[in-house]
Design a protein around this motif. Structure first.
Motif, PDB file in Angstrom:
ATOM      1  N   PHE A   1       0.819  -1.203   0.000  1.00 18.50           N
ATOM      2  CA  PHE A   1       0.000   0.000   0.000  1.00 18.50           C
ATOM      3  C   PHE A   1       0.861   1.264   0.000  1.00 18.50           C
ATOM      4  O   PHE A   1       1.958   1.280   0.566  1.00 18.50           O
ATOM      5  N   ARG A   2       0.339   2.307  -0.632  1.00 18.94           N
ATOM      6  CA  ARG A   2       0.930   3.640  -0.530  1.00 18.94           C
ATOM      7  C   ARG A   2      -0.164   4.604  -0.111  1.00 18.94           C
ATOM      8  O   ARG A   2      -1.225   4.660  -0.739  1.00 18.94           O
ATOM      9  N   VAL A   3       0.064   5.345   0.967  1.00 20.36           N
ATOM     10  CA  VAL A   3      -0.971   6.222   1.518  1.00 20.36           C
ATOM     11  C   VAL A   3      -0.882   7.594   0.857  1.00 20.36           C
ATOM     12  O   VAL A   3       0.127   8.294   0.983  1.00 20.36           O
ATOM     13  N   GLU A   4      -1.936   7.981   0.196  1.00 17.28           N
ATOM     14  CA  GLU A   4      -2.018   9.275  -0.474  1.00 17.28           C
ATOM     15  C   GLU A   4      -2.415  10.377   0.504  1.00 17.28           C
ATOM     16  O   GLU A   4      -1.817  11.456   0.508  1.00 17.28           O
ATOM     17  N   ALA A   5      -3.453  10.111   1.314  1.00 17.50           N
ATOM     18  CA  ALA A   5      -3.989  11.178   2.165  1.00 17.50           C
ATOM     19  C   ALA A   5      -4.507  10.631   3.482  1.00 17.50           C
ATOM     20  O   ALA A   5      -5.042   9.521   3.550  1.00 17.50           O
ATOM     21  N   LEU A   6      -4.340  11.446   4.530  1.00  9.82           N
ATOM     22  CA  LEU A   6      -4.923  11.183   5.841  1.00  9.82           C
ATOM     23  C   LEU A   6      -5.700  12.423   6.262  1.00  9.82           C
ATOM     24  O   LEU A   6      -5.268  13.547   6.018  1.00  9.82           O
ATOM     25  N   THR A   7      -6.847  12.209   6.914  1.00  7.66           N
ATOM     26  CA  THR A   7      -7.591  13.332   7.481  1.00  7.66           C
ATOM     27  C   THR A   7      -7.937  13.029   8.924  1.00  7.66           C
ATOM     28  O   THR A   7      -8.099  11.873   9.317  1.00  7.66           O
ATOM     29  N   ALA A   8      -8.048  14.102   9.722  1.00  5.74           N
ATOM     30  CA  ALA A   8      -8.442  13.969  11.123  1.00  5.74           C
ATOM     31  C   ALA A   8      -9.291  15.176  11.493  1.00  5.74           C
ATOM     32  O   ALA A   8      -9.280  16.194  10.781  1.00  5.74           O
ATOM     33  N   HIS A   9     -10.007  15.066  12.597  1.00  9.42           N
ATOM     34  CA  HIS A   9     -10.848  16.184  13.032  1.00  9.42           C
ATOM     35  C   HIS A   9     -10.009  17.306  13.614  1.00  9.42           C
ATOM     36  O   HIS A   9     -10.007  18.422  13.095  1.00  9.42           O
ATOM     37  N   ARG A  10      -9.266  17.007  14.695  1.00  9.33           N
ATOM     38  CA  ARG A  10      -8.424  18.060  15.275  1.00  9.33           C
ATOM     39  C   ARG A  10      -7.201  17.525  16.041  1.00  9.33           C
ATOM     40  O   ARG A  10      -6.449  18.303  16.621  1.00  9.33           O
ATOM     41  N   ASN A  11      -6.977  16.217  16.013  1.00 10.94           N
ATOM     42  CA  ASN A  11      -5.830  15.636  16.714  1.00 10.94           C
ATOM     43  C   ASN A  11      -4.579  15.780  15.847  1.00 10.94           C
ATOM     44  O   ASN A  11      -4.135  14.852  15.164  1.00 10.94           O
ATOM     45  N   VAL A  12      -4.007  16.977  15.884  1.00 10.83           N
ATOM     46  CA  VAL A  12      -2.869  17.317  15.027  1.00 10.83           C
ATOM     47  C   VAL A  12      -1.638  16.482  15.355  1.00 10.83           C
ATOM     48  O   VAL A  12      -0.924  16.017  14.458  1.00 10.83           O
ATOM     49  N   ALA A  13      -1.362  16.278  16.624  1.00 15.21           N
ATOM     50  CA  ALA A  13      -0.148  15.554  17.018  1.00 15.21           C
ATOM     51  C   ALA A  13      -0.128  14.153  16.440  1.00 15.21           C
ATOM     52  O   ALA A  13       0.871  13.720  15.838  1.00 15.21           O
ATOM     53  N   LEU A  14      -1.226  13.412  16.593  1.00 17.13           N
ATOM     54  CA  LEU A  14      -1.270  12.046  16.078  1.00 17.13           C
ATOM     55  C   LEU A  14      -1.307  12.039  14.553  1.00 17.13           C
ATOM     56  O   LEU A  14      -0.657  11.203  13.908  1.00 17.13           O
ATOM     57  N   LEU A  15      -2.053  12.960  13.960  1.00 12.27           N
ATOM     58  CA  LEU A  15      -2.120  13.041  12.498  1.00 12.27           C
ATOM     59  C   LEU A  15      -0.728  13.268  11.910  1.00 12.27           C
ATOM     60  O   LEU A  15      -0.334  12.603  10.934  1.00 12.27           O
ATOM     61  N   ALA A  16       0.015  14.193  12.476  1.00 10.62           N
ATOM     62  CA  ALA A  16       1.358  14.478  11.976  1.00 10.62           C
ATOM     63  C   ALA A  16       2.277  13.271  12.140  1.00 10.62           C
ATOM     64  O   ALA A  16       3.084  12.952  11.253  1.00 10.62           O
ATOM     65  N   GLU A  17       2.156  12.598  13.267  1.00  9.38           N
ATOM     66  CA  GLU A  17       2.970  11.399  13.500  1.00  9.38           C
ATOM     67  C   GLU A  17       2.662  10.328  12.458  1.00  9.38           C
ATOM     68  O   GLU A  17       3.573   9.703  11.888  1.00  9.38           O
ATOM     69  N   GLN A  18       1.373  10.107  12.196  1.00 12.65           N
ATOM     70  CA  GLN A  18       0.973   9.120  11.194  1.00 12.65           C
ATOM     71  C   GLN A  18       1.469   9.512   9.808  1.00 12.65           C
ATOM     72  O   GLN A  18       1.965   8.667   9.044  1.00 12.65           O
ATOM     73  N   ALA A  19       1.308  10.781   9.476  1.00 15.40           N
ATOM     74  CA  ALA A  19       1.687  11.254   8.145  1.00 15.40           C
ATOM     75  C   ALA A  19       3.183  11.084   7.897  1.00 15.40           C
ATOM     76  O   ALA A  19       3.610  10.658   6.811  1.00 15.40           O
ATOM     77  N   ARG A  20       4.002  11.412   8.882  1.00 16.85           N
ATOM     78  CA  ARG A  20       5.453  11.254   8.728  1.00 16.85           C
ATOM     79  C   ARG A  20       5.838   9.779   8.612  1.00 16.85           C
ATOM     80  O   ARG A  20       6.658   9.399   7.769  1.00 16.85           O
ATOM     81  N   GLU A  21       5.252   8.964   9.482  1.00 18.06           N
ATOM     82  CA  GLU A  21       5.630   7.549   9.485  1.00 18.06           C
ATOM     83  C   GLU A  21       5.269   6.859   8.174  1.00 18.06           C
ATOM     84  O   GLU A  21       6.021   6.025   7.669  1.00 18.06           O
TER      85      GLU A  21
END
Length: 396
Positions: A39-59
């Motif tokens: 799999f290759r992840v194109e996009a992630l969205t979240a409501h407002r949990n920026v810290a976890l979203l950023a961690e997921q996006a980088r990883e």
């Protein structure tokens, strides 16, 4: 249900996850990390949990990260500074992320907020793994028509509907006698009305079997979750409402069943872990490994069943009534429930007030057409205002 053949697979498969920081989103990412080559992840969205979203996006080295709350844009931008990951914010940015040209979309945004992004993914013709039952509750006819029109594939992720999907004979649906949705009964399965009247949010979210978010946990406690699943099933499977049953099964081992004309009853079993239906949806029409506890029936020893108590759990009656009445009523039911659950979690109303607010809002509903997204959104907004008015009266 619209089921189409997947296009010839080319690795890696491109994916987008709507609601990546929630329970379903995190489980999906756990599986992705275990199958990076596929799999290759194109996009992630979240409501407002920026810290976890950023961690997921980088990883996962995604191309786009979106936070729905526009006030968190600067935080997300700072958290992803230097990563090369595109950043966006706001409701329409979430919709745009859902419309990106990917092979597979996980729709896991909680509540009616997931409707428009899900429609965007459907209109792109993607394989959409639907973990947002409210989408079909408030706009089932519209969504299913768009699935057919755009050649999309809708795969249910809810454990119950995923179970039915696995054992339902779509080629000969006339041979299906009934669908049996199983329910754990939630944390208040044996609780008295007096206990539930005084129940706290902490007690309501303490589900005995499943690890879920607060909203869906409260829905499970009231059994509104099963009522919403009843409405969802009526759109996913060609079986009339009267032949969709609900059966309480406390062990959550049999996730649902399909009964056939010859007396056969086919069931899908598994440990209560959402990574099983998610993995099924990710790999469909193939299967992939999932790190779930293997089912040991000898260890479990006993599987029990009982009919739901319609008096202690009026949400089941309200959901079936909404489905029977049709039109705008399921949309009103869903919107009023979301408002009431938020009120309960905010300690503004009691647990049993949730069903009261929903019923009073449904009774105030005026009939109207539900032919477009604007119709749905208008009805949803009306119902939220009415439900809030009724909550305000309870608080006084």
């Amino acid at each position: 249900m619209a089921v189409t053949e997947l296009k010839a697979a080319t690795a890696p498969r491109t994916v987008a996850i709507l609601g990546s920081t929630g329970s379903i989103g995190c489980s999906t990412i756990d599986l992705l990390k275990r199958n990076r080559a596929a799999f290759r992840v194109e996009a992630l969205t979240a409501h407002r949990n920026v810290a976890l979203l950023a961690e997921q996006a980088r990883e996962l080295q995604v191309r786009l990260a979106v936070v729905a709350d526009p006030e968190r844009y600067k935080d997300l931008k700072a958290a992803l500074s230097g990563s090369g990951i595109e950043v966006a914010a706001g409701a329409q940015a979430v919709v745009a992320a859902a419309a990106r040209p990917v092979d597979w979309v996980m729709s896991a945004i909680v509540g009616a907020a997931g409707l428009e992004p899900t429609l965007a993914a459907v209109r792109h013709g993607a394989v959409v793994a639907l973990a947002n039952k409210e989408t079909l509750v408030c706009a089932g006819d519209l969504v299913m028509e768009e699935v057919r029109r755009h050649g999309a594939t809708l795969l249910p992720v809810d454990s119950e509907h995923n179970a039915i999907f696995q054992v339902f004979d779509f080629e000969r649906p006339e041979r299906v006698e009934r669908i049996i949705l199983t329910a754990s009964g939630g944390p208040f399965r044996e609780a008295s009305k007096a206990f539930m009247e005084a129940a706290t949010p902490e007690q309501a979210v303490a589900h005995p079997n499943w690890s879920m978010g607060a909203k869906i946990s409260v829905d499970s406690a009231s059994m509104m979750n099963k009522g919403l699943e009843l409405i969802e099933a009526s759109h996913l499977f060609p079986v009339p409402e009267a032949r969709i049953e609900i059966l309480v099964h406390p062990q959550s081992v049999i996730h649902s069943m399909v009964a056939y004309a010859d007396g056969s009853v086919l069931a899908q079993l598994g440990s209560p872990d959402m990574r099983t239906p998610i993995a099924y949806s990710m790999a469909w029409p193939d299967r992939m490994g999932a790190p779930v506890e293997k089912l040991d029936l000898a260890k479990i020893a006993t599987l029990s069943f009982q009919s739901p108590d319609m008096e202690r759990f009026p949400a089941l009656r309200l959901a079936r009534e909404a489905l029977q009445r049709g039109g705008a009523v399921p949309t009103v039911l869903n919107a009023a429930n979301e408002v009431a659950v938020a009120g309960f979690l905010g300690r503004k109303i009691g647990f049993l007030d949730i069903a009261r607010v929903v019923e009073e809002t449904m009774n105030a509903e005026q009939s109207g057409t539900m032919e477009s997204l604007s119709d749905v959104l208008e009805t949803d907004a009306w119902a939220r205002r009415k439900a809030q008015e009724r909550m305000d009266l309870i608080q006084r």
